[in-house]
Structure formats: C-alpha cells, structure tokens
Design a protein around this motif. Structure first.
Motif, mmCIF file in Angstrom:
data_model
loop_
_atom_site.group_PDB
_atom_site.id
_atom_site.type_symbol
_atom_site.label_atom_id
_atom_site.label_comp_id
_atom_site.label_asym_id
_atom_site.label_seq_id
_atom_site.Cartn_x
_atom_site.Cartn_y
_atom_site.Cartn_z
ATOM 1 N N UNK A 107 5.210 -8.815 2.393
ATOM 2 C CA UNK A 107 6.232 -9.871 2.364
ATOM 3 C C UNK A 107 5.897 -10.845 1.249
ATOM 4 N N UNK A 108 6.791 -10.918 0.246
ATOM 5 C CA UNK A 108 6.618 -11.812 -0.897
ATOM 6 C C UNK A 108 5.253 -11.620 -1.574
ATOM 7 N N UNK A 109 4.902 -10.350 -1.739
ATOM 8 C CA UNK A 109 3.685 -10.015 -2.465
ATOM 9 C C UNK A 109 2.409 -10.045 -1.659
ATOM 10 N N UNK A 110 2.483 -10.519 -0.411
ATOM 11 C CA UNK A 110 1.286 -10.567 0.433
ATOM 12 C C UNK A 110 1.254 -9.353 1.357
ATOM 13 N N UNK A 111 0.068 -8.797 1.554
ATOM 14 C CA UNK A 111 -0.124 -7.729 2.528
ATOM 15 C C UNK A 111 -0.566 -8.382 3.832
ATOM 16 N N UNK A 146 -9.554 -1.791 0.390
ATOM 17 C CA UNK A 146 -8.957 -1.203 -0.812
ATOM 18 C C UNK A 146 -7.929 -2.145 -1.428
ATOM 19 N N UNK A 147 -7.170 -2.829 -0.581
ATOM 20 C CA UNK A 147 -6.161 -3.761 -1.086
ATOM 21 C C UNK A 147 -6.807 -4.929 -1.821
ATOM 22 N N UNK A 148 -7.873 -5.487 -1.244
ATOM 23 C CA UNK A 148 -8.554 -6.610 -1.885
ATOM 24 C C UNK A 148 -9.172 -6.192 -3.221
ATOM 25 N N UNK A 149 -9.672 -4.971 -3.278
ATOM 26 C CA UNK A 149 -10.240 -4.474 -4.530
ATOM 27 C C UNK A 149 -9.177 -4.331 -5.617
ATOM 28 N N UNK A 163 -2.266 6.498 -1.901
ATOM 29 C CA UNK A 163 -2.897 7.366 -2.898
ATOM 30 C C UNK A 163 -4.385 7.070 -3.022
ATOM 31 N N UNK A 164 -4.743 5.797 -2.985
ATOM 32 C CA UNK A 164 -6.155 5.422 -3.072
ATOM 33 C C UNK A 164 -6.938 5.960 -1.880
ATOM 34 N N UNK A 165 -6.335 5.859 -0.697
ATOM 35 C CA UNK A 165 -6.983 6.350 0.521
ATOM 36 C C UNK A 165 -7.241 7.852 0.434
ATOM 37 N N UNK A 166 -6.230 8.615 0.077
ATOM 38 C CA UNK A 166 -6.392 10.067 0.040
ATOM 39 C C UNK A 166 -7.331 10.507 -1.081
ATOM 40 N N UNK A 167 -7.366 9.767 -2.163
ATOM 41 C CA UNK A 167 -8.307 10.100 -3.234
ATOM 42 C C UNK A 167 -9.743 9.956 -2.757
#
Length: 303
Positions: A201-205, A225-228, A283-287
């Motif tokens: 929402x408005x760029x925030x996870x 992963x999101x914070x990274x 994609x990051x998770x599956x990688x």
C-alpha cells in the motif's frame, strides 16, 4: 498424495502403508499434537531443506507450549528429518514431523500416555496450484474468526487449532474461492488458513503483527528479503478494506510458498495480476531455495 516408501516412527523406519496408530490414540480424539511443514527443494547443487533448524526449533516450541516433552533432542530430530528424505530418495518434497500423545489413558487429561514422534515426506507440488503461483489466486474473507490469543496459544503450531482453518477453507471452496482470509477477534486481518498475509500500500510492504497469528518462517524470510531490497516493511494491523484498496497482496507459507492474490471478495487487487513487488520477492525466494542465489546459503541444509 503420492506415497513414499518409508515413514520414521519413534526411531525406526516402517513401510508407508504400515505406519499406523491405535484407534484410541489420545491426540486423535482430543487434537493435542504439534507439527511442522517443511520443504526440500531440488537445486543447482543438489537437494536442500529450507530453514530446517528454524522449523525444528518451532516444533520444539510448539510441543513445549502444549506441555509435551519430545523424547528426542533437536539434533536427533534434525538428523531423522534428513534421513527420512534420503531413505525415500526424494529430490524435492514436503516434510511433516508430528509430535502426538499416544495410546493409554482416555479422557481429557492424558495422564502419562507416551509422547510419540513421526516424520513423513512425500512429493508435493504447488499447494494452491501452479496457476495461483503464476497468475494469483482468488480469496474471500471468512465468516469464521481466527483464534484469540488466550483461547488458542497462537505461537504453537497445534493440530487442533486447524479445525478453524478447515472450516474456513471448506467455506471458501464451496463459494468458489481458492483460499480464505480470517479476521482476528477485533475485526482486523489475521492470516489465511495456513498462510501469513502481506499487502503493498503506497509503496510500503505491510504484514499483520504477531498478535493472533503463527510466526511464519517463510514470512520472516520474505521480510528480510524485502528489507535487503530497500523496501519499507511494516508490521501493523489493517482492515479487510485495506486489502481491497492495496496495490498488491500475497500470502506466504511453507506449503503456499509465495502466492499472489489477484482478487478478494469479488474485488480486483491492483491490476488483477501479480504486482512488481510481489513478483520480485517471489523470484528472489525461489532463486534462494533452488540454490540459484548463494546470498542465503545458510538457509539451506543439504540432503
């Protein structure tokens, strides 16, 4: 379910079809058991189990909350899980350890009935389907309320708590949806029937705080992963209509992995397709789990 060859039961392997318990097994009647869901992935360097130590830790925490003393230590359980995958020659699979109260005393108080442990592993694809992983799923807000923290101790992954999930899931499927999202006793979004919920929402996870939800291992992985990736990650309560107006929404869990939500209660979420943040994190998770990204190799235990 695709049967495997062997199931680990109380320190030894038994053939899949002979892994039985007495009909008066206490946990079968009263629902007090602790379990885990763990995935093993086939990767570039071979097969590996995702965040095995964290899952074993949570299994012991759940058993402790339920006042069940597991008759093995963490090292023994960890080794048994790895060996269960090896014995069944599985390059990718879902793993289910179950701590339960065995046969003996009947009645609500189990007395000194034995605490038993079983570990099964089998091939299992996308929990909510490949279509949902790729294009997103349809969800509804359930008429059932998620647990109150003083009714069900929500840090424990306890078998009996999932009656709530089963009822919500059946309701959702009967009404033509893929999954249900449950609200907490105060009316705020809690979690899915077996998943944690995220919205953008408005760029925030944004994800629900650890009030009335299970502390998801995939959830914590996605937050990291999101914070990274320099995303602002917030744990806060939000309402059902906050989901309706979110730009993106997805759920996480060992079974569900990272599954986008394209619709909730007949309302399109964002563009009705997986959004850029959801897609990037998926994609990051599956990688990582497939060994294509070595940044979090410590999350993987080789088999």
């Amino acid at each position: 379910m695709q049967a495997s060859e062997q199931i680990w039961m109380d320190g030894k392997f038994v053939p899949w079809g002979e892994a039985n318990v007495h009909i008066l097994t206490h946990s079968l009647h009263y629902g007090l058991a602790a379990f885990e869901g763990i995935r093993c992935y086939k990767g570039k360097q071979g097969s590996a189990i995702f965040r095995l130590q964290e899952h074993v830790d949570r299994l012991f925490e759940s058993a402790h909350i339920a006042m069940m003393a597991i008759p093995y230590d963490k090292k023994q359980v960890t080794e048994a899980i790895i060996e269960t995958v090896r014995v069944n020659k599985l390059d990718s699979c879902y793993i289910r350890p179950l701590v339960y109260i065995g046969y003996g005393m009947m009645g609500v108080h189990p007395g000194d009935n034995p605490i038993r442990l079983a570990i099964a592993a089998w091939r299992w694809g996308a929990y909510l389907g490949e279509e949902a992983l790729t294009h997103g799923m349809r969800a509804c807000v359930s008429s059932f309320t998620r647990h109150h923290v003083n009714v069900s101790m929500t840090r424990g992954k306890i078998s009996g708590y999932y009656v709530n999930s089963i009822l919500a899931k059946r309701e959702a499927k009967a009404n033509g949806y893929d999954e249900a999202i449950l609200l907490d006793p105060d009316g705020y979004v809690a979690e899915g029937t077996g998943e944690n919920v995220f919205i953008v929402r408005r760029g925030r996870l944004i994800t629900t705080p650890l009030t009335s939800i299970l502390e998801g291992i995939t959830r914590s992985s996605l937050m990291q992963l999101a914070r990274e990736r320099n995303l602002q990650v917030v744990e806060e309560r939000f309402t059902r209509d906050a989901m309706y107006v979110a730009e993106e929404a997805f759920v996480t869990g060992t079974a569900a992995e990272v599954t986008p939500i394209r619709e909730i209660d007949g309302r399109r979420i964002g563009t009705g397709k997986p959004g850029p943040i959801t897609t990037s994190l998926q994609q990051a998770f599956f990688a990582i789990v497939r060994g294509e990204d070595s940044a979090h190799s410590n999350w993987l235990t080789p088999v």
